[in-house]
Scaffold this motif. Structure first.
Motif: not given
Length: 268
Positions: A162, A169, A184, A186, A189, A193
């Motif tokens: 992501i 995110g 994940n 992340i 962004n 996040g």
């Protein structure tokens, strides 16, 4: 191909539909898919008439509910790029229906949509091994923004990338929960996040001013004084013992010899 639509499908296998593009509304819009695998669909620039605030106009939009508590549905190896609202989303179709379980989204790619992958009303949705990149509002959204205002719940998002979404995110709100995000990446962004709130909207900032420092209770202060006193006495005792040892060594006697050695030292 302009668009694909269906309702009440069972035992379906839509696969390698290449490609759905430049449609006015949702590119692949199918509801109530039971015992179905959606595989290899490519949806690009769908929902061109979406003004930016509607919930339609997705790459792949699937309505859920109506079959009972379990809908065995898999969305796999699909790509959604540049669509009006969602890349891929699931939405409960009636408020009084039970949110279904048994739905999986795996190995998909969502890029340059308003939302990447959204769960709006499914229970136990599993999203795995997917990429949600450069979406405008959130890479992954779990909320109640669908037509029935029923939030997703009890899902798992794992093993996903992501990254580089313009706002958040992960956007999480209006869900009865719980939800698991683990394993994940992340990153990068634009805002957060992971952003979670009880209601959708801008994050709230605290207006509270820092108050005076809390003072310890009198009993805690007394205990602190007693501890400091014992510490000083203990250090003084160690210093006295070290001094006696040095004097004995200077007089040419070892610590184990008789005289005012071990017994006298213990008595002192």
């Amino acid at each position: 191909m302009d668009t694909v639509g269906a309702a009440r499908a069972a035992n379906g296998r839509p696969r390698t539909i290449r490609d759905i593009h430049d449609t006015a509304a949702t590119g692949f819009g199918c509801d109530f898919l039971h015992d179905t695998v959606v595989e290899g669909v490519l949806a690009q620039r769908c929902g061109r008439q979406d003004p930016g605030g509607q919930m339609g106009g997705a790459g792949l939009g699937i309505g859920v509910g109506g079959w009972g508590p379990v809908e065995r549905l898999t969305v796999s190896d699909c790509t959604a790029v540049g669509n009006g609202t969602n890349g891929i989303f699931l939405e409960l179709q009636q408020e009084d229906w039970e949110p279904p379980r048994g739905i999986r989204i795996t190995s998909c790619h969502c890029e340059d949509n308003r939302f990447g992958i959204s769960g709006w009303g499914a229970d136990g949705l599993i999203v795995t091994a997917s990429t949600m990149i450069a979406n405008h509002e959130a890479g992954c959204d779990v909320s109640s923004q669908g037509t029935t205002s029923v939030g997703g719940r009890g899902g798992i998002v794992t093993g996903c990338v992501i990254d580089g979404n313009l706002r958040d995110g992960v956007g999480f709100g209006n869900s009865p929960g719980p939800y698991a995000f683990r394993g994940n990446r992340i990153s990068s962004n634009g805002r957060y996040g992971f952003w979670g709130a009880a209601t959708r909207g801008p994050p709230r900032t605290s207006s509270r001013r820092p108050g005076p420092a809390r003072q310890p209770r009198p009993r805690q202060r007394a205990a602190g004084r007693a501890g400091n006193l014992w510490g000083r006495r203990r250090r003084a005792l160690y210093a006295a013992r070290a001094g006696r040892r040095e004097r004995r060594l200077a007089a040419g006697r070892s610590p184990g010899q008789a005289g005012d050695g071990g017994g006298a030292e213990r008595a002192g």
